[in-house]
Design a protein around this motif. Structure first.
Motif, PDB file in Angstrom:
ATOM      1  N   LEU A  77     -49.801  20.815  19.970  1.00 51.50           N
ATOM      2  CA  LEU A  77     -49.038  22.036  20.263  1.00 51.50           C
ATOM      3  C   LEU A  77     -47.777  21.713  21.049  1.00 51.50           C
ATOM      4  O   LEU A  77     -46.699  22.251  20.780  1.00 51.50           O
ATOM      5  N   ASP A  78     -47.907  20.826  22.025  1.00 49.95           N
ATOM      6  CA  ASP A  78     -46.782  20.496  22.888  1.00 49.95           C
ATOM      7  C   ASP A  78     -45.806  19.523  22.238  1.00 49.95           C
ATOM      8  O   ASP A  78     -44.636  19.463  22.615  1.00 49.95           O
ATOM      9  N   HIS A 138     -61.680  26.024  10.817  1.00 49.69           N
ATOM     10  CA  HIS A 138     -60.239  25.950  11.072  1.00 49.69           C
ATOM     11  C   HIS A 138     -59.663  27.330  11.408  1.00 49.69           C
ATOM     12  O   HIS A 138     -58.856  27.472  12.330  1.00 49.69           O
ATOM     13  N   VAL A 139     -60.066  28.350  10.625  1.00 45.41           N
ATOM     14  CA  VAL A 139     -59.489  29.682  10.858  1.00 45.41           C
ATOM     15  C   VAL A 139     -59.857  30.218  12.233  1.00 45.41           C
ATOM     16  O   VAL A 139     -59.126  31.032  12.798  1.00 45.41           O
ATOM     17  N   SER A 140     -60.977  29.752  12.781  1.00 46.01           N
ATOM     18  CA  SER A 140     -61.412  30.220  14.100  1.00 46.01           C
ATOM     19  C   SER A 140     -60.487  29.735  15.209  1.00 46.01           C
ATOM     20  O   SER A 140     -60.476  30.309  16.296  1.00 46.01           O
ATOM     21  N   VAL A 141     -59.736  28.655  14.917  1.00 46.69           N
ATOM     22  CA  VAL A 141     -58.729  28.193  15.879  1.00 46.69           C
ATOM     23  C   VAL A 141     -57.322  28.467  15.351  1.00 46.69           C
ATOM     24  O   VAL A 141     -56.361  27.821  15.759  1.00 46.69           O
ATOM     25  N   LEU A 242     -48.049  25.517  14.646  1.00 46.32           N
ATOM     26  CA  LEU A 242     -46.971  26.069  15.469  1.00 46.32           C
ATOM     27  C   LEU A 242     -47.160  27.552  15.778  1.00 46.32           C
ATOM     28  O   LEU A 242     -46.333  28.151  16.465  1.00 46.32           O
ATOM     29  N   SER A 243     -48.246  28.140  15.292  1.00 53.05           N
ATOM     30  CA  SER A 243     -48.412  29.587  15.415  1.00 53.05           C
ATOM     31  C   SER A 243     -48.903  29.996  16.800  1.00 53.05           C
ATOM     32  O   SER A 243     -49.581  29.242  17.506  1.00 53.05           O
ATOM     33  N   ARG A 247     -52.178  28.636  19.341  1.00 53.89           N
ATOM     34  CA  ARG A 247     -52.044  28.395  20.781  1.00 53.89           C
ATOM     35  C   ARG A 247     -53.020  29.268  21.570  1.00 53.89           C
ATOM     36  O   ARG A 247     -53.652  28.813  22.528  1.00 53.89           O
ATOM     37  N   GLU A 248     -53.183  30.518  21.142  1.00 52.88           N
ATOM     38  CA  GLU A 248     -54.124  31.420  21.798  1.00 52.88           C
ATOM     39  C   GLU A 248     -55.552  30.908  21.644  1.00 52.88           C
ATOM     40  O   GLU A 248     -56.346  30.955  22.596  1.00 52.88           O
ATOM     41  N   ALA A 249     -55.902  30.395  20.470  1.00 50.83           N
ATOM     42  CA  ALA A 249     -57.259  29.895  20.250  1.00 50.83           C
ATOM     43  C   ALA A 249     -57.563  28.696  21.141  1.00 50.83           C
ATOM     44  O   ALA A 249     -58.662  28.591  21.702  1.00 50.83           O
TER      45      ALA A 249
END
Length: 264
Positions: A77-78, A138-141, A242-243, A247-249
């Motif tokens: 992410l970073d 994957h979709v859970s994150v 990048l979504s 990041r929220e997950a």
């Protein structure tokens, strides 16, 4: 690389059978950058290893592979450029498994999640302890199942079931996975080692060239399919890396709470 260069995958032999053991037991063999890089090379190295005819893939300790390590995901992410390397390695993992003519047997001794699930399903024959769980969340994150799940699940269980489990990330017991054809056999945990060893011995005692080239023949169509899907699915996964939802997950996982997705 030689076998001595591997830090996170242990190599061991029993006769002509090579056991590759994902070796981060304190993290349920979750994949970090080092393990991912080693997975991108290990099946090519094993294919070239003259001392073996059959490969068994398993995990050390209580798990097979718990998917992507959360710190590794946070790092991507970073530093989005780091994910570009991950995409290259992801293709190398899948295509090296498909290109390896030696039979690869999955011994799923515990949770097989995310990339761990993909690794198991791309093996040629899959045995699991009946109390193991299998899922591709994957979709859970907040990410696309781009590292191979979109290729292999429909081939094993059909498109409707593949969409159900890949769009929800729901877990399956090994028994249920066997029932729907996702894996070959679920056996009591106490019988897993003996069951896998007996099957590996049978292949090792067989007509090696005939077995290898039968696998190669079967994999022709699967490789064509993988080549037609992997670039697009990994590109979609890179976009979701990048979504805001991803990041929220990751943040929610660290805070031990349910993520609140916004669809962006």
């Amino acid at each position: 690389m030689t076998r001595d260069d591997y830090e996170t995958i242990a190599w061991s032999y029993r006769g002509r059978i090579l056991y590759l053991t994902l070796n981060r037991p304190d993290r349920l063999n979750a994949v970090n950058a080092r393990l991912h890089a080693e997975l991108a090379r290990v099946f090519t190295d094993a294919a070239n290893e003259e001392a073996c005819d059959v490969i068994v893939l398993t995990g050390a300790g209580r798990g097979f592979c718990a998917g992507g390590d959360i710190e590794w995901q946070e790092g991507a992410l970073d530093d989005p450029q780091a994910f570009a390397r991950t995409v290259v390695e992801a293709k190398q993992i899948i295509f090296s498994m498909l290109d390896c003519e030696k039979p690869i047997i999955a011994k799923v001794n515990g949770p097989a999640v995310g990339l761990g699930c993909t690794l198991a399903l791309f093996c040629d024959v899959i045995f699991a302890a009946e109390d193991a769980v299998i899922s591709d969340p994957h979709v859970s994150v907040g990410m696309v199942a781009g590292d191979g799940g979109a290729v292999i699940w429909p081939q094993l269980v059909g498109y409707a079931r593949a969409k159900e489990f890949l769009m929800t990330g729901d877990r399956l017991s090994a028994r249920e996975a066997e029932r729907i054809g996702l894996i070959n056999r679920a056996v009591p945990r106490t019988e897993l080692d003996a069951t896998v060893d007996a099957f590996a011995d049978r292949l090792a005692a067989g007509a090696t060239m005939a077995i290898r080239w039968t696998k190669a023949s079967i994999n022709i169509g699967l490789k064509q399919l993988a080549h037609s899907i992997m670039d697009a699915s990994l590109a979609y996964e890179a976009m979701t890396n990048l979504s805001s939802d991803h990041r929220e997950a990751v943040q929610a996982f660290k805070e031990r709470r349910q993520p609140v997705f916004q669809g962006r």
